[in-house]
Structures are given as structure tokens and as C-alpha cells.
Design an enzyme around this catalytic site. Structure first.
Site, short mmCIF file in Angstrom:
data_model
loop_
_atom_site.label_atom_id
_atom_site.label_comp_id
_atom_site.label_asym_id
_atom_site.label_seq_id
_atom_site.Cartn_x
_atom_site.Cartn_y
_atom_site.Cartn_z
N HIS A 146 48.63 37.38 42.46
CA HIS A 146 48.20 37.61 43.85
C HIS A 146 49.41 37.70 44.78
CE1 HIS A 146 45.51 36.88 47.39
NE2 HIS A 146 46.60 36.30 47.87
N GLU A 147 50.36 36.78 44.60
CA GLU A 147 51.54 36.78 45.47
C GLU A 147 52.44 37.98 45.20
OE1 GLU A 147 51.29 34.91 47.84
OE2 GLU A 147 49.79 33.53 47.05
N HIS A 150 51.05 40.92 46.89
CA HIS A 150 51.39 40.95 48.32
C HIS A 150 52.74 41.64 48.53
CE1 HIS A 150 48.32 38.84 50.49
NE2 HIS A 150 48.42 37.73 49.77
N GLU A 223 44.21 40.49 51.96
CA GLU A 223 43.89 39.48 50.95
C GLU A 223 43.02 40.07 49.84
OE1 GLU A 223 44.92 36.29 50.37
OE2 GLU A 223 46.37 36.96 51.86
#
Length: 293
Positions: A146-147, A150, A223
Site C-alpha cells: 500500500h505504501e 502511494h 487511498e
């Protein structure tokens, strides 16, 4: 993504200092004998608005390390099997995402993680000890994905551009309102009086709060993209779904607000309008409906 008090505080501080500096230097000459020069005011607002957000972006990595106490893992000498696993996992995910390998850090705290940095090939991924101790490896890998997503999606830069735009409108509108209040209510005929400055300060606070709703909305959309990106990087939706479900049963650790937008957990906002993260059930539902390419 992570993105809104350290980023916003830094952003606001730079805006205030820059505004004061430009005034001292006499470079804020948008109020003339003929009235308000809107073109000059717009240029002033652009300089103040975007400078604050870009300086915040450029110093985001050192500020993140300082504010969380994150310790960067030496890639040449990890001190434990856990650190070695973290490095290997983040590097694999970064390679799949086609970005440079970011710095990897651990910080003490309740479950959370974040990514930050001005450039895709010079970023930072940090994870808390609480998250490492409360999740299984596949769930931690999903959070790391997830990071990394980003970073690959350029979310910090996107947030910076959005923040710059809303800053510009806040600075511009606050001074327009201040000028007309000073002229019509306080009856100032030459230059500006105390009413102008008081009105500008009040309007910047009010408009700033309203602008944060816009920034938070964009953050929530990013997100969903980061969740989907993690699923794509891992080749499965289940690890990210399980990580979110587990996170929903934990008490997520607070991050400095400037990094909440790029964290895995929400920042505990008072209202959903101001939250940088969508509700976890909504994120899980979106993952369940997505198709892996």
C-alpha cells in the site's frame, strides 16, 4: 497515500513567513490608489500558496524521521531477521512497481505505517513496531505494498499540487474579502486599516478549514488507489483485505497530520469530511469488487 498537522503546520508557517517577508520587502503591492489590483494579488497568492506546499514536500522526509523518531534500516547491515525481511519485501515491491528502492524505517508506536518523499526514486517507507507485532507477514507485506503504491502513484506530489491550488484560493479570497470589509464596514479610504488585517486572518482560518475538506476528499480517493495498487503488486486481494480487517480491530497509532494522508490507518478525524482515509469497510468492499489485471 500519506497526506495533513505537520504538513499543514509547515505549509501554513511557510505561507505566513513568506507573506510577512513579501510585505516587508514591499512586494505585496496589490492594493493601489485605484483599488485592488486583482492580477497582482493573484500572482502574490500563487507565490505564497505554492511555495508553502512545495517546501513542505521537499522537507517531508527529514521531518517524518524527526517527528516519529523513525530509525532507517542500514541496507548493508540489517540488525535482525525482521529488518532483513522488511528490506527484502519493500525492495521486491518497489522493483515490481518500477520505482527506486526507498529507505525503510521502523518507529516505535501503535499500528500504523506511512510513506513520504518528494521523489519516487528517493522516498521513505516507515512502519511501526505495533503493526509489525500485531500482523502476520502477509498482512505486513500488504501494508508495505500500500505504501509503495502511494509512492508509485505520486501521491505526495499530487497532494502538494492540490494543497498549492487551495492555498492560492485561500490567500486570494481572504484578501479580497478583507479589502471590501475594510472599505465598506470600517470606511477606510486610503491604504488599509486594522479591519483589513483582522478580516484576512479570520478568513484565512475559515477558508483554510473549508479547503482542508477538499484536500481530504482527494486523499480518500488516493487511498482506494493505493489499496488496489497493493493488491496488484501482491497479485491477490486477500492480504490487503485481511490487513484492513485486522487494522479495523486495532487502535491505530496517530501520525503527525502531515503524514496521515500517506498512512495505512486514518488519523482519527472528528468528521468523515475531514478524514484523510475512507472507512475501512468501504475500502474492503472496494477491494472485493476490483479485478486484478
Amino acid at each position: 497515500m500519506k497526506r495533513v498537522i505537520l504538513f499543514l503546520i509547515t505549509n501554513l508557517a511557510v505561507m505566513l513567513v513568506l507573506s510577512a517577508t513579501l510585505r516587508i520587502l514591499g512586494l505585496d503591492r496589490f492594493i493601489t490608489a485605484e483599488g485592488l489590483n486583482l492580477n497582482a494579488l493573484l500572482m502574490f497568492s500563487l507565490v505564497v500558496g505554492f511555495t508553502g506546499s512545495f517546501i513542505s514536500l521537499l522537507i517531508s522526509k527529514p521531518m517524518a524521521k524527526y517527528s516519529t523518531g523513525a530509525q532507517v534500516i542500514d541496507p548493508n547491515a540489517p540488525r535482525s531477521q525482521r529488518e532483513a525481511w522488511l528490506l527484502d519485501t519493500v525492495y521486491q515491491l518497489a522493483d515490481r512497481a518500477g520505482i527506486g528502492r526507498p529507505e525503510v524505517a521502523i518507529y516505535e508506536g501503535a499500528p500504523n505505517a506511512f510513506a513520504t518523499g518528494a521523489f519516487k526514486n528517493d522516498a521513505l517507507v516507515a512502519v511501526s513496531t505495533g503493526l509489525l507485532e500485531s500482523m502476520r507477514e502477509e498482512e505486513v507485506a500488504a501494508v508495505l505494498g500500500h505504501e509503495v503504491a502511494h509512492i508509485a502513484n505520486g501521491d505526495m506530489v499530487t497532494l502538494t499540487l492540490i494543497q498549492g491550488v487551495v492555498n492560492t484560493f485561500v490567500v486570494f479570497l481572504a484578501r479580497v474579502v478583507g479589502y471590501f470589509v475594510d472599505r465598506t464596514i470600517f470606511r477606510t479610504e486610503r491604504g488599509v486599516g486594522p479591519g483589513y488585517y483582522v478580516t484576512v486572518i479570520v478568513c484565512e482560518i475559515v477558508f483554510g478549514v473549508l479547503a482542508s475538506i477538499i484536500v481530504a476528499w482527494f486523499s480518500r480517493q488516493r487511498e482506494y488507489r493505493a489499496d488496489a495498487g497493493a493488491a496488484q503488486l501482491l497479485g491477490a486481494r486477500e492480504p490487503m483485505i485481511h490487513a484492513l480487517a485486522r487494522l479495523g480491530g486495532l487502535e491505530p497509532g496517530d501520525l503527525p497530520k502531515s503524514f496521515q494522508a500517506s498512512g495505512i490507518a486514518g488519523g482519527g478525524a472528528i468528521s468523515a469530511l475531514f478524514s484523510s482515509h475512507p472507512p475501512i469497510p468501504a475500502r474492503i468492499a472496494a477491494l472485493q469488487q476490483m479485478r486484478l489485471s
